[in-house]
Design a protein around this motif. Sequence first.
Motif, PDB file in Angstrom:
ATOM      1  N   ARG A 510       0.834  -1.205   0.000  1.00 19.83           N
ATOM      2  CA  ARG A 510       0.000   0.000   0.000  1.00 19.83           C
ATOM      3  C   ARG A 510       0.868   1.254   0.000  1.00 19.83           C
ATOM      4  O   ARG A 510       1.868   1.338   0.705  1.00 19.83           O
ATOM      5  N   ARG A 511       0.454   2.229  -0.806  1.00 20.29           N
ATOM      6  CA  ARG A 511       1.157   3.504  -0.845  1.00 20.29           C
ATOM      7  C   ARG A 511       0.803   4.311   0.404  1.00 20.29           C
ATOM      8  O   ARG A 511      -0.332   4.246   0.896  1.00 20.29           O
ATOM      9  N   LYS A 512       1.744   5.083   0.866  1.00 24.92           N
ATOM     10  CA  LYS A 512       1.507   5.907   2.049  1.00 24.92           C
ATOM     11  C   LYS A 512       0.426   6.949   1.755  1.00 24.92           C
ATOM     12  O   LYS A 512       0.428   7.581   0.711  1.00 24.92           O
ATOM     13  N   GLY A 513      -0.502   7.078   2.704  1.00 25.06           N
ATOM     14  CA  GLY A 513      -1.503   8.119   2.597  1.00 25.06           C
ATOM     15  C   GLY A 513      -2.703   7.779   1.742  1.00 25.06           C
ATOM     16  O   GLY A 513      -3.576   8.612   1.551  1.00 25.06           O
ATOM     17  N   ASP A 514      -2.772   6.548   1.203  1.00 27.73           N
ATOM     18  CA  ASP A 514      -3.918   6.171   0.358  1.00 27.73           C
ATOM     19  C   ASP A 514      -4.238   4.710   0.605  1.00 27.73           C
ATOM     20  O   ASP A 514      -3.428   3.823   0.305  1.00 27.73           O
ATOM     21  N   LYS A 524       4.612  -1.709 -11.326  1.00 26.86           N
ATOM     22  CA  LYS A 524       3.428  -0.993 -11.800  1.00 26.86           C
ATOM     23  C   LYS A 524       2.507  -0.640 -10.639  1.00 26.86           C
ATOM     24  O   LYS A 524       2.598  -1.207  -9.549  1.00 26.86           O
ATOM     25  N   GLY A 525       1.606   0.290 -10.893  1.00 24.41           N
ATOM     26  CA  GLY A 525       0.641   0.700  -9.889  1.00 24.41           C
ATOM     27  C   GLY A 525      -0.661  -0.060 -10.027  1.00 24.41           C
ATOM     28  O   GLY A 525      -1.004  -0.576 -11.097  1.00 24.41           O
ATOM     29  N   ALA A 526      -1.407  -0.146  -8.921  1.00 20.74           N
ATOM     30  CA  ALA A 526      -2.712  -0.811  -8.937  1.00 20.74           C
ATOM     31  C   ALA A 526      -3.616  -0.108  -7.930  1.00 20.74           C
ATOM     32  O   ALA A 526      -3.147   0.476  -6.951  1.00 20.74           O
ATOM     33  N   VAL A 527      -4.930  -0.175  -8.182  1.00 18.69           N
ATOM     34  CA  VAL A 527      -5.889   0.505  -7.321  1.00 18.69           C
ATOM     35  C   VAL A 527      -7.124  -0.370  -7.179  1.00 18.69           C
ATOM     36  O   VAL A 527      -7.501  -1.097  -8.107  1.00 18.69           O
ATOM     37  N   MET A 528      -7.741  -0.324  -5.995  1.00 16.63           N
ATOM     38  CA  MET A 528      -9.011  -1.023  -5.782  1.00 16.63           C
ATOM     39  C   MET A 528     -10.053  -0.002  -5.340  1.00 16.63           C
ATOM     40  O   MET A 528      -9.727   1.157  -5.018  1.00 16.63           O
ATOM     41  N   ALA A 529     -11.276  -0.422  -5.323  1.00 15.85           N
ATOM     42  CA  ALA A 529     -12.358   0.469  -4.899  1.00 15.85           C
ATOM     43  C   ALA A 529     -12.156   0.879  -3.440  1.00 15.85           C
ATOM     44  O   ALA A 529     -11.723   0.068  -2.611  1.00 15.85           O
ATOM     45  N   ASP A 530     -12.473   2.133  -3.117  1.00 12.50           N
ATOM     46  CA  ASP A 530     -12.280   2.632  -1.757  1.00 12.50           C
ATOM     47  C   ASP A 530     -13.059   1.814  -0.727  1.00 12.50           C
ATOM     48  O   ASP A 530     -12.621   1.656   0.413  1.00 12.50           O
ATOM     49  N   HIS A 531     -14.235   1.306  -1.123  1.00 10.65           N
ATOM     50  CA  HIS A 531     -15.077   0.584  -0.176  1.00 10.65           C
ATOM     51  C   HIS A 531     -14.768  -0.909  -0.134  1.00 10.65           C
ATOM     52  O   HIS A 531     -15.433  -1.661   0.579  1.00 10.65           O
ATOM     53  N   THR A 533     -13.341  -4.476   0.822  1.00 14.59           N
ATOM     54  CA  THR A 533     -12.987  -4.992   2.151  1.00 14.59           C
ATOM     55  C   THR A 533     -11.485  -5.134   2.344  1.00 14.59           C
ATOM     56  O   THR A 533     -11.006  -5.172   3.480  1.00 14.59           O
ATOM     57  N   LEU A 534     -10.721  -5.214   1.247  1.00 14.64           N
ATOM     58  CA  LEU A 534      -9.266  -5.328   1.358  1.00 14.64           C
ATOM     59  C   LEU A 534      -8.574  -3.975   1.381  1.00 14.64           C
ATOM     60  O   LEU A 534      -7.363  -3.908   1.622  1.00 14.64           O
ATOM     61  N   ALA A 535      -9.289  -2.900   1.101  1.00 18.18           N
ATOM     62  CA  ALA A 535      -8.677  -1.575   1.091  1.00 18.18           C
ATOM     63  C   ALA A 535      -8.093  -1.282   2.465  1.00 18.18           C
ATOM     64  O   ALA A 535      -8.736  -1.485   3.491  1.00 18.18           O
ATOM     65  N   GLY A 536      -6.865  -0.820   2.476  1.00 17.14           N
ATOM     66  CA  GLY A 536      -6.189  -0.534   3.728  1.00 17.14           C
ATOM     67  C   GLY A 536      -5.243  -1.625   4.169  1.00 17.14           C
ATOM     68  O   GLY A 536      -4.412  -1.397   5.065  1.00 17.14           O
ATOM     69  N   GLN A 537      -5.348  -2.829   3.591  1.00 15.45           N
ATOM     70  CA  GLN A 537      -4.388  -3.884   3.916  1.00 15.45           C
ATOM     71  C   GLN A 537      -2.989  -3.450   3.493  1.00 15.45           C
ATOM     72  O   GLN A 537      -2.801  -2.920   2.397  1.00 15.45           O
ATOM     73  N   ARG A 538      -1.983  -3.675   4.348  1.00 14.62           N
ATOM     74  CA  ARG A 538      -0.626  -3.225   4.014  1.00 14.62           C
ATOM     75  C   ARG A 538      -0.089  -3.940   2.789  1.00 14.62           C
ATOM     76  O   ARG A 538       0.540  -3.339   1.921  1.00 14.62           O
ATOM     77  N   MET A 539      -0.359  -5.245   2.678  1.00 13.16           N
ATOM     78  CA  MET A 539       0.192  -6.014   1.561  1.00 13.16           C
ATOM     79  C   MET A 539      -0.856  -6.981   1.043  1.00 13.16           C
ATOM     80  O   MET A 539      -1.590  -7.603   1.819  1.00 13.16           O
ATOM     81  N   ILE A 540      -0.954  -7.062  -0.270  1.00 12.04           N
ATOM     82  CA  ILE A 540      -1.891  -7.975  -0.916  1.00 12.04           C
ATOM     83  C   ILE A 540      -1.196  -8.659  -2.095  1.00 12.04           C
ATOM     84  O   ILE A 540      -0.096  -8.276  -2.497  1.00 12.04           O
ATOM     85  N   GLY A 597      11.676  -7.020  -5.286  1.00 12.51           N
ATOM     86  CA  GLY A 597      11.351  -6.369  -6.542  1.00 12.51           C
ATOM     87  C   GLY A 597      11.309  -4.867  -6.335  1.00 12.51           C
ATOM     88  O   GLY A 597      12.242  -4.254  -5.832  1.00 12.51           O
ATOM     89  N   ALA A 598      10.183  -4.252  -6.716  1.00 11.72           N
ATOM     90  CA  ALA A 598      10.033  -2.807  -6.566  1.00 11.72           C
ATOM     91  C   ALA A 598       9.500  -2.419  -5.189  1.00 11.72           C
ATOM     92  O   ALA A 598       9.367  -1.223  -4.907  1.00 11.72           O
ATOM     93  N   LEU A 599       9.210  -3.387  -4.329  1.00  8.70           N
ATOM     94  CA  LEU A 599       8.654  -3.098  -3.011  1.00  8.70           C
ATOM     95  C   LEU A 599       9.768  -2.823  -2.010  1.00  8.70           C
ATOM     96  O   LEU A 599      10.737  -3.585  -1.917  1.00  8.70           O
ATOM     97  N   VAL A 600       9.618  -1.771  -1.230  1.00  6.51           N
ATOM     98  CA  VAL A 600      10.571  -1.427  -0.166  1.00  6.51           C
ATOM     99  C   VAL A 600       9.970  -1.888   1.165  1.00  6.51           C
ATOM    100  O   VAL A 600       9.005  -1.311   1.656  1.00  6.51           O
ATOM    101  N   LEU A 601      10.549  -2.960   1.731  1.00  3.80           N
ATOM    102  CA  LEU A 601      10.038  -3.523   2.979  1.00  3.80           C
ATOM    103  C   LEU A 601      10.599  -2.811   4.199  1.00  3.80           C
ATOM    104  O   LEU A 601       9.952  -2.759   5.244  1.00  3.80           O
ATOM    105  N   ALA A 602      11.813  -2.294   4.100  1.00  3.70           N
ATOM    106  CA  ALA A 602      12.442  -1.560   5.202  1.00  3.70           C
ATOM    107  C   ALA A 602      13.337  -0.489   4.599  1.00  3.70           C
ATOM    108  O   ALA A 602      13.931  -0.696   3.532  1.00  3.70           O
ATOM    109  N   ASP A 603      13.441   0.643   5.300  1.00  2.37           N
ATOM    110  CA  ASP A 603      14.203   1.775   4.785  1.00  2.37           C
ATOM    111  C   ASP A 603      14.891   2.478   5.950  1.00  2.37           C
ATOM    112  O   ASP A 603      14.226   2.852   6.929  1.00  2.37           O
ATOM    113  N   GLU A 604      16.222   2.639   5.892  1.00  7.79           N
ATOM    114  CA  GLU A 604      16.957   3.298   6.965  1.00  7.79           C
ATOM    115  C   GLU A 604      18.104   4.092   6.365  1.00  7.79           C
ATOM    116  O   GLU A 604      18.508   3.875   5.221  1.00  7.79           O
ATOM    117  N   ALA A 605      18.642   5.028   7.144  1.00  6.33           N
ATOM    118  CA  ALA A 605      19.750   5.857   6.673  1.00  6.33           C
ATOM    119  C   ALA A 605      20.993   5.003   6.454  1.00  6.33           C
ATOM    120  O   ALA A 605      21.279   4.084   7.237  1.00  6.33           O
TER     121      ALA A 605
END
Length: 809
Positions: A510-514, A524-531, A533-540, A597-605
Amino acid sequence: MSFALPIDDALPDLIAALRDAGRAVLQAPPGAGKTTRVPLAMLQAGLCAGRIVMLEPRRLAARAAAERMAQTLGEKVGDRVGYRIRGEARVGPDTRIEVVTEGILTRMLQSDPSLEGVGAVIFDEFHERSLNADLGLALTWEAREALRDDLLVVVMSATLDAGPVAAMLNNAPVITSEGRAFPVETRWLDAPLRKEVRREAAMADLIVSALRETKGGVLAFLPGEGEIRRVAAALDGRLPGNVALMPLYGALPFAKQQAAIRPLKGDVRKLVLATSIAETSLTIQDVRVVVDGGQSRRARFDPGSGMSRLVTEKVSRAEAEQRRGRAGRVAEGWCYRLWTRGEEGALAAFPPAEIEAADLSDLALELAIWGAEPGELAFLTPPPEGALAEARALLAQLGALAGGRITDHGRALGALPLHPRLGHMLLRAGADAAPLAALLGERDPLRDGGSDLTRRLRAIDGRGAGDAKTLARIRDEAKRLRRLAPRGDFPKRSAAAMAALAYPDRVALRRKGDAARYVMSGGKGAVMADHDTLAGQRMIVAATLDGNPREARIRLAAALSEAELRGEFADQITWDNACHWSKRDRRVLARRQERFGALVLADEAWKGAPSEAIAGAMADGVRTLGLSWSDAARRFAARARLMQDGDDTFPDLSDAALMATLDDWLVPHLGGVRSAEGWKNFDMLPALRAMLNWDQMARLDREVPAHWQTPLGRKLPIDYGDGQPAVQAKLQEFLGVTRHPTVGPAQVPLKVTMLSPAQRPIQITTDIPGFWAGSYADLRKDMRAQYPKHVWPEDPANEKPTTRAKPRR
């Protein structure tokens, strides 16, 4: 063969061509009878000792052709004529003609390239240009050329240009059947459909008109099952009592498909609402009217996104003509078209070959198993390089290819009648994955049920509601796949973990803030309907998407835990140290990231990042910010450009060249600079000077100096700013100059600005001797009156220069 068909006149020539050349291309219009007559004629002629295998593009057509030929012989299906399709076979020890769907032939060739026991292969309806037909012909032809010169090959088509196919098959003989279709009257709309008119409603109106104005059975073409249902609903209560409405599409149970094909008894008129399944191969008896909705549904693959989507497009002229021909098989007929006669000219001539627009994962796998590149095989249309490369990258990620070569796992995938993604899931997860594989290969059994896969799996298990017919098909397919799954103890996996095996490039974070927007591991990007039941899950895991290349809409997905991701893909999760330029922060950021892949699971300085890595990232910032010119640096670059104009061995210090070579000349000098503010205060002059060697610097100072020395020995700075080198001084300092000063290998004249005693420009020239001999005299008259205390000689070319006024008397 008790009754005559148009193809009968061409059969002697076809048999003779096969006896002489062993190959032929047969052109025959729809309804000529080629599908059922040609195999029987070849059998009767005794052309080959082995079985005759005929390919059909669809299961319904394969069954219907086998039944018709068996009926002609007065036998049951499975005697001398049989068929094999996915999940069903009716053949016996005496079978001589075997009708198969196209994927079956590929499996036969991969297991036995010599096709032992097969004497002839017929490719029916080749004009449809399915991917499996193209591949099957390519492999069959290579097998014939390399191993079986006695193998007979026949390509049959209704509308395809036979010339290229014949040429591809080593100039095969072309046999043409003229056919005997009855006349068909074509009727178009008077005006184009208005935008506010729904096509289904317009189609229903056109069908009602056709029923009122004609007689006989009606065949209406629609792009898909959904449109068939909506048109049927729009016709509810509007059909005469003697009209029986029957749908016909691929997912329909076989018994209902057969009912739509067979004639009705009495005076009942048949109305068949069909997809393109009814365009070719099938003869729907008693049809005298065609109503063409003018659309067809095709799969389109985007190699950039790695996703396919079904698109509804206008039919081609060839498809429209195929459909029209269905009305003239038994008697004179009518064809109603849901477009105007003027719109017809804008239709494409032919539909695209499937190989040009489809997902090529299966093709890439089959080619790897066969051990050949596309250029080594007889493809009428070569597979697109981009889509093929994307397919091979997926196969490598699934472990089917290693170093471009097939692996044992890849061979196991090729033996399964599944897409490589689903086959990989079944092999890695075992029988538990069978329901999910069956579900992902079928249409969604839940309408408006959100995207959650687990709801569908519960419905398959009987713990939830859904479309009963679809669920029944999924359960039957799951039983078949369980039998194909490997035996053994497999760890229990969630639906999401199994789906991740099939779609490792669609694990999404999930992108931050959405809550509804995700980025997938494939980038690539993907989007689901706001309503949802999976919306808000961190990872799908996004199992089904609409294929939009910009931001795909998620249709089916399952929530995945990070622990499950690490358990399945531990070997693909890596730590990357990276410095990058942040446009938002306007500075270099040094980070350590754990990535899948393109997913960042952890990020530190990233503490202690090397200076060269920071400098390289800062160069990316410079590409965004642009060059930072000081006055001194700009003058130096301008001088160097004058040298480069006359000497192409000199470094090019133009803005474009400098931006293109930042890594070479700038990065070594960027130590300590890591922000836009630091770059603003950076002086490029030392880095620019370092681009010239000692000899080049000496030549630059000699031929394009920073200063011009006046006759009095005073150094005037040369301004190289506007492309024309220039100096300025009082006119009296130029007295005695008889040769205009120049710079550079091209001897570019300086633009000399002569000033009055009050430091105002009174003359600009690039030819001092010419000025002395010309307009100076007039200038002298004016200047003597204004500045009588200064020297204004009559002969300036022979006067000594001075910076002083006349001495007082």
